[in-house]
Design a protein around this motif. Structure first.
Motif, mmCIF file in Angstrom:
data_model
loop_
_atom_site.group_PDB
_atom_site.id
_atom_site.type_symbol
_atom_site.label_atom_id
_atom_site.label_comp_id
_atom_site.label_asym_id
_atom_site.label_seq_id
_atom_site.Cartn_x
_atom_site.Cartn_y
_atom_site.Cartn_z
ATOM 1 N N LEU A 175 0.826 -1.204 0.000
ATOM 2 C CA LEU A 175 0.000 0.000 0.000
ATOM 3 C C LEU A 175 0.864 1.259 0.000
ATOM 4 O O LEU A 175 0.546 2.242 -0.683
ATOM 5 C CB LEU A 175 -0.933 -0.002 1.213
ATOM 6 N N ALA A 176 1.950 1.239 0.767
ATOM 7 C CA ALA A 176 2.844 2.403 0.800
ATOM 8 C C ALA A 176 3.451 2.651 -0.574
ATOM 9 O O ALA A 176 3.568 3.805 -1.015
ATOM 10 C CB ALA A 176 3.939 2.189 1.844
ATOM 11 N N ILE A 177 3.842 1.574 -1.263
ATOM 12 C CA ILE A 177 4.398 1.714 -2.614
ATOM 13 C C ILE A 177 3.352 2.281 -3.568
ATOM 14 O O ILE A 177 3.641 3.145 -4.407
ATOM 15 C CB ILE A 177 4.921 0.353 -3.109
ATOM 16 N N ILE A 178 2.114 1.810 -3.428
ATOM 17 C CA ILE A 178 1.034 2.316 -4.279
ATOM 18 C C ILE A 178 0.789 3.799 -4.005
ATOM 19 O O ILE A 178 0.601 4.601 -4.929
ATOM 20 C CB ILE A 178 -0.252 1.497 -4.049
ATOM 21 N N VAL A 179 0.785 4.191 -2.719
ATOM 22 C CA VAL A 179 0.581 5.598 -2.360
ATOM 23 C C VAL A 179 1.685 6.465 -2.955
ATOM 24 O O VAL A 179 1.428 7.542 -3.517
ATOM 25 C CB VAL A 179 0.535 5.755 -0.819
ATOM 26 N N ILE A 180 2.931 6.003 -2.852
ATOM 27 C CA ILE A 180 4.053 6.766 -3.404
ATOM 28 C C ILE A 180 3.896 6.914 -4.914
ATOM 29 O O ILE A 180 4.102 7.997 -5.476
ATOM 30 C CB ILE A 180 5.390 6.081 -3.059
ATOM 31 N N ARG A 181 3.485 5.839 -5.565
ATOM 32 C CA ARG A 181 3.342 5.887 -7.029
ATOM 33 C C ARG A 181 2.197 6.808 -7.447
ATOM 34 O O ARG A 181 2.330 7.590 -8.396
ATOM 35 C CB ARG A 181 3.108 4.486 -7.576
ATOM 36 N N ARG A 182 1.076 6.741 -6.737
ATOM 37 C CA ARG A 182 -0.102 7.505 -7.137
ATOM 38 C C ARG A 182 0.036 8.996 -6.845
ATOM 39 O O ARG A 182 -0.459 9.831 -7.607
ATOM 40 C CB ARG A 182 -1.341 6.952 -6.427
ATOM 41 N N THR A 185 4.852 10.542 -7.579
ATOM 42 C CA THR A 185 5.710 10.307 -8.731
ATOM 43 C C THR A 185 5.279 11.168 -9.911
ATOM 44 O O THR A 185 4.128 11.567 -10.032
ATOM 45 C CB THR A 185 5.682 8.829 -9.167
ATOM 46 N N ARG A 186 6.259 11.433 -10.768
ATOM 47 C CA ARG A 186 6.012 12.114 -12.025
ATOM 48 C C ARG A 186 6.479 11.210 -13.162
ATOM 49 O O ARG A 186 7.114 10.186 -12.925
ATOM 50 C CB ARG A 186 6.765 13.448 -12.064
ATOM 51 N N LYS A 187 6.184 11.584 -14.370
ATOM 52 C CA LYS A 187 6.525 10.746 -15.513
ATOM 53 C C LYS A 187 8.019 10.488 -15.586
ATOM 54 O O LYS A 187 8.463 9.381 -15.890
ATOM 55 C CB LYS A 187 6.033 11.420 -16.797
ATOM 56 N N GLU A 188 8.809 11.514 -15.288
ATOM 57 C CA GLU A 188 10.262 11.360 -15.398
ATOM 58 C C GLU A 188 10.860 10.490 -14.294
ATOM 59 O O GLU A 188 12.040 10.129 -14.349
ATOM 60 C CB GLU A 188 10.949 12.732 -15.382
ATOM 61 N N ASP A 189 10.071 10.148 -13.266
ATOM 62 C CA ASP A 189 10.573 9.292 -12.188
ATOM 63 C C ASP A 189 10.642 7.827 -12.604
ATOM 64 O O ASP A 189 11.291 7.030 -11.936
ATOM 65 C CB ASP A 189 9.684 9.411 -10.943
ATOM 66 N N PHE A 190 9.965 7.482 -13.702
ATOM 67 C CA PHE A 190 9.953 6.098 -14.154
ATOM 68 C C PHE A 190 11.043 5.932 -15.201
ATOM 69 O O PHE A 190 10.834 6.155 -16.392
ATOM 70 C CB PHE A 190 8.586 5.727 -14.733
ATOM 71 N N ALA A 191 12.246 5.583 -14.717
ATOM 72 C CA ALA A 191 13.394 5.467 -15.617
ATOM 73 C C ALA A 191 13.229 4.246 -16.504
ATOM 74 O O ALA A 191 12.595 3.254 -16.132
ATOM 75 C CB ALA A 191 14.686 5.363 -14.819
ATOM 76 N N ALA A 192 13.801 4.336 -17.700
ATOM 77 C CA ALA A 192 13.840 3.173 -18.583
ATOM 78 C C ALA A 192 14.643 2.073 -17.914
ATOM 79 O O ALA A 192 15.555 2.346 -17.134
ATOM 80 C CB ALA A 192 14.462 3.543 -19.924
ATOM 81 N N PRO A 193 14.338 0.804 -18.179
ATOM 82 C CA PRO A 193 15.033 -0.293 -17.501
ATOM 83 C C PRO A 193 16.547 -0.249 -17.611
ATOM 84 O O PRO A 193 17.238 -0.734 -16.755
ATOM 85 C CB PRO A 193 14.466 -1.544 -18.201
#
Length: 553
Positions: A175-182, A185-193
């Protein structure tokens, strides 16, 4: 109904296998259910075990202990084996900072537990059990039970408080991970693999404008700086050629070079100019301007290549080819001469077809030979891991020794074997599917037995006033440190979301949350981050709970 009693009610090895398999099948089936694109996945195996334990299903205690421990050992060892090849480079590139964050999560949770002991009626032994359950750290619970036994105090309540708080420790982490993601986070926080990893490769096209390197060989140019790069092709006078260390640089040469992204700007300074467009869209058609040149992926399958350095094979000079990248477990590595090769590495070779065919015979490229994992290295690793986990570590001022236990020893040995095994001739390669299957099997066994063991007294304890208090305190200890450290790492220090999630899961020793993260994001960055943080975080918690009990009771 005799068959039913034989399969489910009469204690025997057969009954233990049937009951555990039923729990795993039921849990994995429920794990396929998604609510608003969210699923707890393999975590449902734990809840299925609690449910069947509550209705009275039990197996032989020795069989239960064996299956639970064996599952945990298999899971953590295979996890260490998978991330081992990139572990130390990841540690150098940011592992110290990740471990500081992981220690921050552990210390904040421990301080909260001590503070709540002072303002509630929960005794310290029970609170240590809650802390272990809230952080899903069963090795720490084993340390608590051992320490309490040495102090002559019953460990039953600590074990029960851990079991009661463990489910929300799993759910609260997710749940904490989901809260952080929702919400954070911004689009640029999701780095390419493949982004921002020290080993990840970056291909760029450069134009030689620097007069200082004109007339020098590539080997001499490489010696002018500490930058690691590979020039795979040179365009000169409308012709593409494959260079070697003796190739002389001329003004206006266009070079196709592979380096790390962080060093790409330094190469611009070295060569003089970098083309701003994607090299695949360059006006120079690197792939077709010379029809004799081919690019082919070759898999290393010959055992005698395992553990050798790329430079020692002299492939470039002997066969007139060039190697731009090497893929290991899906991670691209820069093909430097000192890179230690492993069985299963995928080598990207550029050259003429006859030369590439000779390199194929040199390296193997017989994928069928890799279809069967080397089981001997797995069992040797398990033995070494358990031996390391059993070593007593003396701490100043503590009468009882501290041990890494069943989880700490195998994951550390798994990392070491994955990283250094090939240098000693140990074949550690397993296919990705085989690794994932062993990890999934181990985790399912562990969760099924853990839930079954806790199920008998779970609901009865939850309905008691102290049970409700335990759950509330445990959930608070789970979610608050994760949110504080996770948001700080993401927003203040600008770590990417994948790395933050793996770090948080590792700091909480939560393989179920890691499994959820791996199912929702691409790449292995979360797993590498998890393994980078897990050993120190786990060891710290094992030591802390023993210290607190020994000094405060």
């Amino acid at each position: 109904m005799n068959w039913f009693e034989t399969l489910y009610l009469t204690p025997s090895p057969l009954q233990a296998v049937v009951v555990i398999s039923t729990i795993c099948a039921l849990g994995l089936m429920l794990g396929r259910v998604h609510i608003k694109d969210i699923s707890l996945g393999v975590t449902f195996v734990f809840f299925a075990g609690i449910l069947l334990g509550h209705i009275g299903l039990q197996i032989d205690p020795q069989m239960l202990t064996f299956a639970q421990n064996f599952g945990l050992i298999i899971f953590v060892y295979e996890l260490g084996l998978q991330v081992g090849p990139g572990f130390f480079s990841a540690f150098r590139s940011g592992g110290m900072r990740l471990n500081l964050y992981g220690l921050g999560v552990a210390l904040v949770g421990t301080v909260m537990a001590l503070g709540l002991t002072c303002i509630t009626t929960i005794p310290l032994p029970d609170m240590m059990g809650i802390l272990c359950g809230a952080t899903t750290n069963t090795p720490a619970l084993g340390a608590v039970q051992q320490t309490l036994s040495q102090l002559g105090v019953s460990a039953n309540e600590a074990a029960l408080s851990c079991a009661v708080t463990y489910p929300l420790g799993v759910v609260g982490m997710i749940l904490a991970i989901i809260v952080i993601r929702r919400f954070f986070t911004r689009k640029e926080d999701f780095a390419a693999p493949e982004a921002e990893h020290v080993n990840n490769t970056y291909i760029a096209e450069y134009v030689v404008r620097n007069q200082a390197i004109v007339g020098k060989s590539l080997a001499e140019v490489a010696g002018l700086s500490n930058i690691q790069f590979v020039v795979s092709r040179v365009w000169r006078n409308g012709h593409v050629s494959i260079p070697d260390g003796k190739t002389t640089i001329e003004l206006g040469d266009r070079l196709l070079a592979t380096t790390s992204e962080r060093d790409s700007e330094m190469l611009t300074v070295l060569f003089g100019e970098r083309e701003q467009t994607d090299w695949n869209r360059s006006d120079v058609d690197w792939n077709t301007i010379d029809r004799k040149l081919l690019s082919r992926s070759i898999v290393i399958t010959r055992p005698e290549i395992n553990g050798k350095r790329l430079g020692s094979l002299r492939l470039r000079n002997s066969y007139g080819i060039n190697i731009s990248r090497i893929y290991r477990s899906g991670v691209p590595l820069l093909a430097t001469p000192d890179l230690v090769l492993q069985l299963g590495d995928r080598v990207m070779v550029v050259g003429e077809e006859p030369s590439i065919e000779r390199v194929e015979r040199k390296l193997g490229n017989a994928s069928k030979e890799l279809s069967e994992p080397n089981l001997m290295s797995i069992f040797i690793g398990l033995i070494l891991g358990l031996a390391l986990g059993a070593v007593p570590l003396s701490m100043p001022g503590i009468s009882a020794p501290v041990r890494l236990g069943l989880a700490g020893g195998p994951i550390i040995v798994g990392i070491l074997v994955g990283a250094f095994g090939p240098r000693f001739g140990l074949i550690t390669y397993t296919t990705r599917s085989a690794n994932l299957m062993l990890r999934g099997l181990g985790l399912a066994l562990y969760l099924a037995c853990l839930g079954l063991d806790a199920g008998a007294q779970f609901f009865e304890t939850v309905m008691r006033p102290e049970g409700v208090l335990w759950i509330a305190v445990g959930f608070f200890i789970t979610i608050v440190p994760v949110l504080i450290v996770g948001i700080y790492a993401l927003r203040i220090n600008h770590l990417d979301y994948d790395t933050v999630c793996g770090m948080l899961c590792g700091s909480m020793a939560n393989p179920m949350a890691l499994n959820y993260v791996n199912n929702t994001i691409e790449g292995d960055k979360a797993s590498v981050s998890y393994a980078t943080v897990y050993p120190l975080a786990m060891f710290t918690k094992v030591v802390l709970v023993q210290l607190l009990l020994l000094f405060l009771m």
